[in-house]
Every structure is written in structure tokens, then in C-alpha cells.
Design an enzyme around this catalytic site. Sequence first.
Site, mmCIF file in Angstrom:
data_model
loop_
_atom_site.group_PDB
_atom_site.id
_atom_site.type_symbol
_atom_site.label_atom_id
_atom_site.label_comp_id
_atom_site.label_asym_id
_atom_site.label_seq_id
_atom_site.Cartn_x
_atom_site.Cartn_y
_atom_site.Cartn_z
ATOM 1 N N LEU A 69 70.566 42.963 49.915
ATOM 2 C CA LEU A 69 69.442 43.024 48.997
ATOM 3 C C LEU A 69 69.465 44.367 48.283
ATOM 4 O O LEU A 69 69.921 45.373 48.826
ATOM 5 C CB LEU A 69 68.115 42.863 49.742
ATOM 6 C CG LEU A 69 67.867 41.532 50.456
ATOM 7 C CD1 LEU A 69 66.533 41.579 51.189
ATOM 8 C CD2 LEU A 69 67.906 40.370 49.485
ATOM 9 N N ASP A 70 68.964 44.377 47.051
ATOM 10 C CA ASP A 70 68.827 45.643 46.342
ATOM 11 C C ASP A 70 67.929 46.583 47.124
ATOM 12 O O ASP A 70 67.074 46.148 47.911
ATOM 13 C CB ASP A 70 68.229 45.415 44.948
ATOM 14 C CG ASP A 70 69.149 44.595 44.055
ATOM 15 O OD1 ASP A 70 70.360 44.582 44.321
ATOM 16 O OD2 ASP A 70 68.637 43.964 43.109
ATOM 17 N N ARG A 71 68.101 47.862 46.898
ATOM 18 C CA ARG A 71 67.307 48.859 47.618
ATOM 19 C C ARG A 71 65.812 48.622 47.426
ATOM 20 O O ARG A 71 65.024 48.733 48.372
ATOM 21 C CB ARG A 71 67.681 50.262 47.124
ATOM 22 C CG ARG A 71 66.863 51.369 47.753
ATOM 23 C CD ARG A 71 67.323 52.728 47.263
ATOM 24 N NE ARG A 71 67.143 52.896 45.847
ATOM 25 C CZ ARG A 71 66.013 53.316 45.267
ATOM 26 N NH1 ARG A 71 64.961 53.600 46.022
ATOM 27 N NH2 ARG A 71 65.929 53.459 43.962
ATOM 28 N N THR A 129 64.302 45.834 46.717
ATOM 29 C CA THR A 129 63.887 44.481 47.078
ATOM 30 C C THR A 129 63.637 44.401 48.569
ATOM 31 O O THR A 129 64.390 44.951 49.377
ATOM 32 C CB THR A 129 64.972 43.466 46.671
ATOM 33 O OG1 THR A 129 65.252 43.612 45.275
ATOM 34 C CG2 THR A 129 64.522 42.051 46.940
#
Length: 495
Positions: free
Chosen positions: A97-99, A101
Site C-alpha cells: 500500500l502507498d505510505r 494509504t
Amino acid sequence: QRYALESGVTTINGKIAKPETIIRNGDRIENISHRHEPPVTSTPVRIVHHDKERGFIVIDKPGSIPVHATGRYFRNSLVEILKNDFGFDKAYTVNRLDRLTSGLMILPLNATLANTVTQEFVNGRVRKEYIARCNGKFPEEEVVCEEPLLTVDRQMGLNIAHPEGKHAKTIFKRIRYDENTDTSVLHCRPMTGRSHQIRVHLQYLGHPIANDPIYADPRIWGEKLGHGGIDLTPSEDRTAPQAPVHLQFDNSTNPESLHKESSTVGEGNGETAPPKLLPRETGHDIGMGSPVPLSAEAVGIITRLRNMKDEAEDWGRWRDVVFRAKGKLAPHGYSIPLPPQNQRKRGGPAFEALELAKQAETAQVNTPADSGVSASASAQGSDSEPPSENQLTLEDIAKLSIATPPIPESPAPPPESPAPSKSAQAFAVSEPVITEAASGGEGMRYCPECFVPLHPDPKPESLYIFLHALRYTTSLGCFETEMPEWAAEGWEWVR
């Protein structure tokens, strides 16, 4: 890189490296750095499910925590947290996951299962469901976006809708619209797994994630906010990055300038040659990693994004260096008062016990011969610099091991005792003080080692975005987390 070499923090086989140093096979390259990890949310990582038999865990990752140690993040990364706080020395991050998110992640604990789950994600056999909160009133009917996506700047992680990008498909369905915040809560189903896919598709549709610092900021994208895409006409125009106003210097006063001494062009004419700048200093590194030529609009977006990131970090990532010569690191030409050097505090029960042991030894051994030796030693040492009282010797350490009482398991209130002697007080050094700026700082503090400005902790809402991985359905089962707080009906957004 050049700054690290010029400042002497990079060594090869223990010797300071220079730009002209030739590197050979087997050389050991070391670099000393001083980093400040950015703040992350205090919300803990939560273990949703732990299957010991099949060897995998399912977690709920808070927003603001990166999956891997990257950039200025190390201890505050998911892999390190799982290792230090939960004892999972090896967790395979097959889906990331993106940082910014939050949400569900499935982490196998062995290589065999990791390969199996990876193939499921790659082949699109995993059903992924996300929750997002976007700007404006999203259409009530189901919306499908299939704009191809392209990464145009890997340093900033910027992606745009581009016809030469990779195929991407996302299905959106509105859950509710909140009039009080003028935002919509959406159910999102990404059918592919492109970087920033949901964020870029929502921006393209004109409804970016409400608090997205990259894709929902008009200072970066303008009033349209990337609705319908940006201009793609190639351009060669570039602009050098601009430091924050309070950190702008000329070459003579810049504490980090590498061009303090310029070579003369002619003999006796006094003219100096302009320093040769790196692509990062002129902005010409923008587009080097892009698979397609960039338009003037894309270059402007990347430039503004970089400048805003630098200003938010107070140019901190250009100051992530500690000089090997650990003298005072005060930058010259800087007018504000700077904090003293960091000092290790010495004192406490160990040093008091050492002082008592020394006093007892002096009381027991008090003969004329000893006095003569003492006087002789004092006379011999008068011509040289006296030793520091705070310096421990090997004999002191040996005495400490005998004289220091054991530390009790539970702390007890200290008994009332007379004030310590002057000799004992010599070991007590005051803690390092982080000073405030004399004017204009309003509480601004500075690191005592590198003088990077230390900002107060940001608001928790600014550490993550309104995007949450809610549910994954795989061959291992269906796993989901609770709905995020910001997706609740009637939720109020304090901006």
C-alpha cells in the site's frame, strides 16, 4: 553526492574519498549520515488474522507508515515495526500500500506461500475493495474509468493519465454524499494494480481524494486539478528548484555551498567562471527517468511539487549530512542564535559511587611518602595541561564495578542526603538545550547536531489520505477490516 564527497563524510577503506578517487573491486565504501525520520501517526499496526498453520498474517496498516524502509524512513516502516514490535523477522510484502494509504495487507511468512500469493495478485485473481472520500458530489450511478497510467517522475512518485501508459481499470460506486463537507464516500474496485491507480483515476474524473497532498492541491495542478488530463505536448523548458526564502543564500554565505572558490577566467581581469551545476540544481534532471518526453505543464507540476516538498521539509533532505570532523556545525552567515553542541550527560549513582571510593582511598592511604609522591606528580604535571576531571580511566572503571551498588528492580524514592561535593558535581553536565530563534521563529527549534529546523508534530489528519483497503478475497480466504472513522455517516472534517 558531490556535497557528501566535498564535506568528507564518504570514506573508501577508512580514508576520506575525493571526487577523483578511483574505486576498485573489493573497496569498502562508507557514508556517515544524520537523518530525521518524518513523523507518523500514533495509531498502532493491528494484526487482523494470524494463520500459524499456513504461515501468513493479515494486518491493518495505518496511513503515513511506509511498507519498506525508504528515503528518510527506517524505524517507522512497516517491516521494521513487525520485526521490533511483533517479532516477525521475515514477512513477505507481496501486496503493498502507498505510505499515505491505510488498510488491509496480506503478508506470507514463508517463501513458498509468498510466490503463490504473488501470482494471484499478478494474474488479477484477487478481488480488492477500497473505501475513499473524494471532493464534490460524485455521480450516483456506477462509474468505470479505464485511462492508462504512466509514471513520469519516480523521485516524487508522480503518475498521470497518458495514452502510452499501462492499462488500468477502476470501478467506482458512490455510498453517500455529505453536504456539510461537500465530499462523497466511494466504494472502489481496482481491477488492475497500477501505482496510485485510484488516486489518479479519481483526479481524472474531477473528484480527487479530498485530502490528497499530491493530486488535490491547486497550487500544484491549477484550478482544473488535472480534470480530464493535462497537456502532453513535449517541451524542453526547465526551471531550477527554489529553496524556501529563509534558506536562500548566495555562494559566499551559503553554509552548504560547494562553490565558495571559483576559478578565474582570464589573467588579471578578475572575472570568475560560473560554477558547473548538476542537473538536480538546474532542474534538467526532470524527465530523465520518464519513458516519454514531458510537456511544459508536466514539468511545471513536477517542479512545483518538488519545491513544496523541499519547503515542507525545510530543505532537510539537502542537510542529511554530519561532518566527520565533529566540531561545531554552525553554518556561517546565519544570523539566528544556534543551539550548543550535544553533550552526553555524566553523573548519577555511578559517578557518585566513584567519588566516594576515591575519597575512601585517600583517607586510608595518607602517609608522608604518599604525600611526597603526590607533590612530585603535581610538580611534574604543572608544565602540561591537567587531565580532565570528567575523563574516566581504566582504574576508574575497575573501581566502578566494585563500588557501584546493584540497581533495584523497582525504583524507590531517593533518601534525603546532603548536597554532593564539588568534585561529584563536576560530573553533572547540563542537558543539551534546543534554542529558539531570536526573531520570527515563534517557537522554531533546531537540531543540536545539524541545525535542521524542528517543527511541531502535524495534525493527524495531515499524515494520511482518505483511502483505505477494506477487503481482499484470495485463495486463502476473504479478509476485511473495519470501516475507517472518516467514512462514517455524519463525520465532521475539521480542516
